[in-house]
Design an enzyme around this catalytic site. Sequence first.
Site, PDB file in Angstrom:
ATOM      1  N   CYS A  34      -5.635  -2.580   3.122  1.00 26.48           N
ATOM      2  CA  CYS A  34      -5.317  -2.398   4.531  1.00 26.48           C
ATOM      3  C   CYS A  34      -6.566  -2.381   5.425  1.00 26.48           C
ATOM      4  O   CYS A  34      -7.148  -3.424   5.690  1.00 26.48           O
ATOM      5  CB  CYS A  34      -4.464  -1.140   4.694  1.00 26.48           C
TER       6      CYS A  34
ATOM      7  N   LYS B 184      -9.376   2.801  -2.022  1.00 24.66           N
ATOM      8  CA  LYS B 184      -9.690   2.367  -0.662  1.00 24.66           C
ATOM      9  C   LYS B 184     -11.005   2.976  -0.171  1.00 24.66           C
ATOM     10  O   LYS B 184     -11.182   4.195  -0.184  1.00 24.66           O
ATOM     11  CB  LYS B 184      -8.539   2.773   0.255  1.00 24.66           C
TER      12      LYS B 184
ATOM     13  N   GLU C  91       0.820  -1.216   0.000  1.00 27.64           N
ATOM     14  CA  GLU C  91       0.000   0.000   0.000  1.00 27.64           C
ATOM     15  C   GLU C  91       0.858   1.272   0.000  1.00 27.64           C
ATOM     16  O   GLU C  91       1.908   1.325   0.629  1.00 27.64           O
ATOM     17  CB  GLU C  91      -0.898  -0.001   1.239  1.00 27.64           C
TER      18      GLU C  91
END
Length: 265
Positions: free
Chosen positions: A151, A117, A48
């Site tokens: 994440c 995200k 990431e």
Amino acid sequence: MNGTTLKVALVQMHVDAGEPDANYERVARKLEEAVGGEEKPELIVLPEMWNTGYALQRIEDIADRDGERAKALLSAFARTHAVRILGGSIAEKRADGVYNTTYVFDERGELTDTYSKMHLFRLMDEEKYLQAGDLPGTLRAGGLQAGMMICYDLRFPELARKLALGGAKALFVPAQWPNPRLHHWRTLLTARAIENQMYVVACNRCGASGDTTFFGHSMIIDPWGEIVAEAGEEETILRGGIDPALVEAVRAKIPVFEDRRPSLY
């Protein structure tokens, strides 16, 4: 895919927060390392926010405008080496703000899929500096249908289940998951694999940024929840495979999806 197994390589690496030039140089080296092993991977996965790290107070200035620099590097490498790349994620600057975005390239260097995200991590003030994506991330790698998370998304089982119900047989998770939450990392990754009966392929960074340290432990988990490959805490290329036939076998043996009763919940 070669036969039934998709060969993957996870680039677990340090990221210099706020230093894009150093990070692009490191990624270029690590990509070369990934294809230079005894067995060439068919898909390479990066961690990431590898281009900037979490230098959020400067993110507007150092984010990659429309992802142009990252796209150029990853596309050229994918085309030159005839390998697919799931480009971890980068800080991508758009007209309406900065997003944490994944790019996927096929072996011809064509951009095939993107994902931004969806869940922003308040403990790191992401919501103050970044914009949230609003579409689930899916991709196809050869004959493999898969999903993407980044994440903190991992903490939301509803998203993983939606991807699985949509046909995903693997879940890819680029991350910058820090100490001291190694137990959370390993437990949540394993849970997502078991409850959705699919592979989970997670690429975490390592090293330190300021007072925050990152433990690595990138891993590949099969649909039984067995860890088939796991890195330590140092920079490394973690290699392994994804067998879609095993997903089908596990789902047939314990028919979780057939036994769901969504009308009750």
